[in-house]
Design a protein around this motif. Structure first.
Motif, PDB file in Angstrom:
ATOM      1  N   GLY A 218       0.809  -1.218   0.000  1.00  0.00           N
ATOM      2  CA  GLY A 218       0.000   0.000   0.000  1.00  0.00           C
ATOM      3  C   GLY A 218       0.838   1.262   0.000  1.00  0.00           C
ATOM      4  N   CYS A 219       2.152   1.137   0.190  1.00  0.00           N
ATOM      5  CA  CYS A 219       3.027   2.300   0.047  1.00  0.00           C
ATOM      6  C   CYS A 219       3.579   2.320  -1.371  1.00  0.00           C
ATOM      7  N   TYR A 220       3.578   3.483  -1.973  1.00  0.00           N
ATOM      8  CA  TYR A 220       4.140   3.648  -3.316  1.00  0.00           C
ATOM      9  C   TYR A 220       5.419   4.464  -3.204  1.00  0.00           C
ATOM     10  N   HIS A 221       6.454   4.000  -3.882  1.00  0.00           N
ATOM     11  CA  HIS A 221       7.728   4.713  -3.797  1.00  0.00           C
ATOM     12  C   HIS A 221       8.300   5.023  -5.177  1.00  0.00           C
ATOM     13  N   GLY A 222       7.443   5.197  -6.176  1.00  0.00           N
ATOM     14  CA  GLY A 222       7.941   5.409  -7.519  1.00  0.00           C
ATOM     15  C   GLY A 222       8.132   4.074  -8.209  1.00  0.00           C
ATOM     16  N   HIS A 223       8.733   4.096  -9.405  1.00  0.00           N
ATOM     17  CA  HIS A 223       8.696   2.887 -10.223  1.00  0.00           C
ATOM     18  C   HIS A 223      10.049   2.206 -10.427  1.00  0.00           C
ATOM     19  N   ALA A 224      10.992   2.406  -9.495  1.00  0.00           N
ATOM     20  CA  ALA A 224      12.244   1.653  -9.571  1.00  0.00           C
ATOM     21  C   ALA A 224      11.953   0.169  -9.330  1.00  0.00           C
ATOM     22  N   ASP A 225      12.721  -0.703  -9.968  1.00  0.00           N
ATOM     23  CA  ASP A 225      12.445  -2.145  -9.960  1.00  0.00           C
ATOM     24  C   ASP A 225      12.159  -2.722  -8.568  1.00  0.00           C
ATOM     25  N   HIS A 226      13.047  -2.456  -7.618  1.00  0.00           N
ATOM     26  CA  HIS A 226      12.919  -3.101  -6.303  1.00  0.00           C
ATOM     27  C   HIS A 226      11.716  -2.617  -5.523  1.00  0.00           C
ATOM     28  N   LEU A 227      11.183  -1.480  -5.977  1.00  0.00           N
ATOM     29  CA  LEU A 227      10.098  -0.878  -5.205  1.00  0.00           C
ATOM     30  C   LEU A 227       8.752  -1.119  -5.853  1.00  0.00           C
TER      31      LEU A 227
ATOM     32  N   LEU B 208       1.101  -2.868   6.470  1.00  0.00           N
ATOM     33  CA  LEU B 208       1.263  -1.727   7.366  1.00  0.00           C
ATOM     34  C   LEU B 208       0.686  -2.077   8.745  1.00  0.00           C
ATOM     35  N   ASN B 209       1.119  -1.359   9.762  1.00  0.00           N
ATOM     36  CA  ASN B 209       0.533  -1.475  11.094  1.00  0.00           C
ATOM     37  C   ASN B 209       0.648  -2.889  11.656  1.00  0.00           C
ATOM     38  N   ASP B 210       1.679  -3.622  11.253  1.00  0.00           N
ATOM     39  CA  ASP B 210       1.809  -5.021  11.674  1.00  0.00           C
ATOM     40  C   ASP B 210       3.230  -5.263  12.209  1.00  0.00           C
ATOM     41  N   LYS B 211       3.383  -5.049  13.516  1.00  0.00           N
ATOM     42  CA  LYS B 211       4.713  -5.177  14.132  1.00  0.00           C
ATOM     43  C   LYS B 211       5.251  -6.592  14.011  1.00  0.00           C
ATOM     44  N   GLU B 212       4.361  -7.585  14.181  1.00  0.00           N
ATOM     45  CA  GLU B 212       4.808  -8.980  14.145  1.00  0.00           C
ATOM     46  C   GLU B 212       5.434  -9.318  12.802  1.00  0.00           C
ATOM     47  N   ALA B 213       4.785  -8.844  11.731  1.00  0.00           N
ATOM     48  CA  ALA B 213       5.296  -9.160  10.389  1.00  0.00           C
ATOM     49  C   ALA B 213       6.682  -8.549  10.190  1.00  0.00           C
ATOM     50  N   VAL B 214       6.875  -7.345  10.722  1.00  0.00           N
ATOM     51  CA  VAL B 214       8.181  -6.695  10.595  1.00  0.00           C
ATOM     52  C   VAL B 214       9.221  -7.459  11.411  1.00  0.00           C
TER      53      VAL B 214
ATOM     54  N   ALA C 261      -4.316  -0.255   7.079  1.00  0.00           N
ATOM     55  CA  ALA C 261      -3.582  -1.122   6.157  1.00  0.00           C
ATOM     56  C   ALA C 261      -4.356  -1.247   4.854  1.00  0.00           C
ATOM     57  N   ALA C 262      -3.617  -1.483   3.761  1.00  0.00           N
ATOM     58  CA  ALA C 262      -4.216  -1.504   2.428  1.00  0.00           C
ATOM     59  C   ALA C 262      -5.345  -2.530   2.326  1.00  0.00           C
ATOM     60  N   HIS C 263      -5.139  -3.716   2.941  1.00  0.00           N
ATOM     61  CA  HIS C 263      -6.138  -4.780   2.785  1.00  0.00           C
ATOM     62  C   HIS C 263      -7.438  -4.496   3.533  1.00  0.00           C
ATOM     63  N   GLU C 264      -7.436  -3.445   4.373  1.00  0.00           N
ATOM     64  CA  GLU C 264      -8.665  -3.108   5.096  1.00  0.00           C
ATOM     65  C   GLU C 264      -9.638  -2.282   4.250  1.00  0.00           C
ATOM     66  N   ILE C 265      -9.159  -1.807   3.092  1.00  0.00           N
ATOM     67  CA  ILE C 265     -10.059  -1.064   2.198  1.00  0.00           C
ATOM     68  C   ILE C 265     -10.832  -2.081   1.359  1.00  0.00           C
ATOM     69  N   ASP C 266     -12.151  -2.022   1.418  1.00  0.00           N
ATOM     70  CA  ASP C 266     -12.980  -2.920   0.621  1.00  0.00           C
ATOM     71  C   ASP C 266     -12.983  -2.411  -0.828  1.00  0.00           C
ATOM     72  N   PRO C 267     -12.402  -3.200  -1.770  1.00  0.00           N
ATOM     73  CA  PRO C 267     -12.319  -2.720  -3.153  1.00  0.00           C
ATOM     74  C   PRO C 267     -13.718  -2.446  -3.723  1.00  0.00           C
TER      75      PRO C 267
ATOM     76  N   ILE D 273      -3.496   6.293   7.841  1.00  0.00           N
ATOM     77  CA  ILE D 273      -2.811   6.971   8.945  1.00  0.00           C
ATOM     78  C   ILE D 273      -2.239   5.937   9.928  1.00  0.00           C
ATOM     79  N   GLN D 274      -0.930   5.995  10.156  1.00  0.00           N
ATOM     80  CA  GLN D 274      -0.273   5.030  11.047  1.00  0.00           C
ATOM     81  C   GLN D 274      -0.250   5.536  12.490  1.00  0.00           C
ATOM     82  N   ASP D 275      -0.284   4.573  13.420  1.00  0.00           N
ATOM     83  CA  ASP D 275      -0.074   4.909  14.822  1.00  0.00           C
ATOM     84  C   ASP D 275       1.351   5.394  15.003  1.00  0.00           C
ATOM     85  N   CYS D 276       1.507   6.432  15.800  1.00  0.00           N
ATOM     86  CA  CYS D 276       2.846   6.914  16.133  1.00  0.00           C
ATOM     87  C   CYS D 276       3.686   5.780  16.710  1.00  0.00           C
ATOM     88  N   ASP D 277       3.014   4.972  17.505  1.00  0.00           N
ATOM     89  CA  ASP D 277       3.644   3.837  18.171  1.00  0.00           C
ATOM     90  C   ASP D 277       4.284   2.888  17.141  1.00  0.00           C
TER      91      ASP D 277
END
Ligand SMILES: *Cc1c(COP(=O)(O)O)cnc(C)c1O
Length: 430
Positions: free
Chosen positions: A142-151, A183-189, A369-375, A216-220
């Motif tokens: 859900g984060c976009y960082h431009g179109h470089a290959d790794h991103l 996003l917003n997933d400490k365990e996954a990180v 998180a991106a997956h929480e948006i109902d398409p 919007i992310q939690d500051c935490d």
């Protein structure tokens, strides 16, 4: 509304460009009708080639924080224009813009100018890898960082809109160096670090993710990322291409008061001309050529016209109360929208952080998180977008895109927009 000339230009464009455009979302693939071709802009208004006038909330996807053709920027460009457009050699304008930025930013000591946000993030990743001697990076779904290959691995808006998770033409071996987590997933990180502890060069994220709705992310959570980077020797990269000079002069780093190791900029920094930048401590930046072994260059980098436009725009941003005023206006705008949604029984929600806003097509709170948006909630957006165009308001042509309020939008313009947005919604949904 007559959009005949726009339509004709679009038909011509199809013979010249893939999909008729030079950047995919512009093709109106996710909304009804064909693209609007613009001719001029002044303040918060833009006029198309058929002479229709719009209140513009796209603002060129964010760069135009003073609105269209602001006098200080136009004047600066007029002054410099006759002196030559590019030298491929140093100019004093680069120093002036760098000084203005570094003097007013606690988070970076050295900066390098490039020509787009994509170049900035691509270079920041290379720097992180060069500095740490590690290969992998963590990015968030859900984060976009431009179109470089790794991103370009499960990136945001355009891709989410078109329903593909990554791009063709990116070798698996490249994509394999990118670990994508929600996003917003400490365990996954934490798990990613457990699995690849010694090979993670950096975490890159939009501290306020604004390319896939406004997540919007939690500051935490941001503090957690900072901590885990400190513990493991990975670098924290804030991609502030949208939020830099937008949430405040110090961007999201200043807004949340969290110090990233590397920051990337774009959009607002160039005053409407093509500029990107990345910055860090003097120590980390000393890895960049010609001081260090990490190569990065650009024929038009630090171009004097782009620097002059950036300098003129950012100088205005430093005026007393500039960001407070923008944020207040935008908050009032979203409040009025929400009241109006309620009284019209529309299950929508307007949210904002500073002058960035998003219309969520559900009443759900705290989407992080991106997956929480109902398409499915986006189905109506395409029709709504066209109905709203017909009333003279221009939003970015995708329901996943955020809108921007500029210094040029008056409270009257915003109240007028509230009425038009609600009318268009009622027309679309009832
Ligand atoms: C727009 C954007 C980019 C890419 O910038 P370009 O100038 O389009 O290459 C990178 N990161 C973020 C967060 C952006 O919003």
């Amino acid at each position: 509304m007559n959009t005949e000339k726009s339509h004709q230009l679009y038909q011509q464009s199809l013979n010249y460009f893939p999909g008729g455009v030079n950047s995919p979302v512009r093709a109106f693939g996710a909304v009804e009708g064909t693209p609007i071709y613009f001719e001029k802009g002044k303040g918060c208004h833009a006029w198309d080639v058929d002479g229709n006038k719009y209140i513009d909330f796209c603002c060129s996807w964010g760069p135009l924080i003073l609105g269209h053709s602001p006098e200080p920027v136009v004047k600066a460009l007029q002054e410099i224009l006759n002196l030559g457009t590019s030298f491929g050699a140093p100019t004093k304008q680069e120093n002036e813009l760098a000084k203005l930025i570094l003097d007013n930013n606690r988070f970076i000591e050295r900066i390098r100018f490039v020509s787009s946000g994509t170049e900035a993030t691509m270079s920041a990743i290379r720097l992180a890898r060069g500095y740490t001697g590690r290969n992998k990076l963590i990015k968030f779904e859900g984060c976009y960082h431009g179109h470089a290959d790794h991103l370009l691995v499960k990136a945001g808006s355009g891709l989410a809109t078109f329903g593909v998770s990554s791009s063709a033409g990116v070798p698996e071996a490249f994509a394999g160096e990118t670990i994508v987590v929600p996003l917003n997933d400490k365990e996954a990180v934490a798990e990613a670090f457990q699995n690849h502890q010694d090979d993670i060069a950096c975490i890159i994220l939009e501290p306020l993710p604004a390319n896939n709705g406004l997540l919007i992310q939690d500051c935490d959570f941001l503090h957690f990322l900072k901590r885990i980077c400190e513990q493991t020797g990975a670098l924290l990269i804030f991609d502030e291409v949208i939020t830099g000079f937008r949430l405040g002069f110090e961007g999201a780093a200043g807004y949340y008061n969290i110090a990233p190791d590397i920051v990337t900029y774009g959009k607002v920094i160039g005053g409407g001309l093509p500029v990107g930048a990345y910055g860090s401590s003097a120590e980390i930046m000393s890895q960049i050529a010609p001081d260090g072994p990490v190569y990065q260059a650009g024929t038009l980098s630090g171009n004097p016209m782009a620097m002059a436009a950036g300098l003129a725009q950012l100088s205005e941003c430093l005026s007393e109360g500039f960001y407070e005023n923008l944020a207040e206006k935008t908050h009032l705008f979203t409040q009025q929208l929400n009241e109006s949604f309620k009284s019209n029984n529309l299950s929508l929600k307007a949210i904002n952080v500073g002058s960035i806003f998003w219309l969520s097509f559900s009443e759900q709170n705290d989407i992080r998180a991106a997956h929480e948006i109902d398409p499915g909630s986006m189905d109506a957006f395409g029709k709504f977008h066209r109905n709203l165009l017909n009333k003279g308001v221009y939003l970015g042509p995708s329901g996943y895109e955020v809108g921007f309020v500029s210094d040029a939008h008056t409270e009257n313009d915003l109240s007028e927009s509230v009425l038009k947005i609600c009318d268009a919604l009622v027309q679309t949904l009832n």
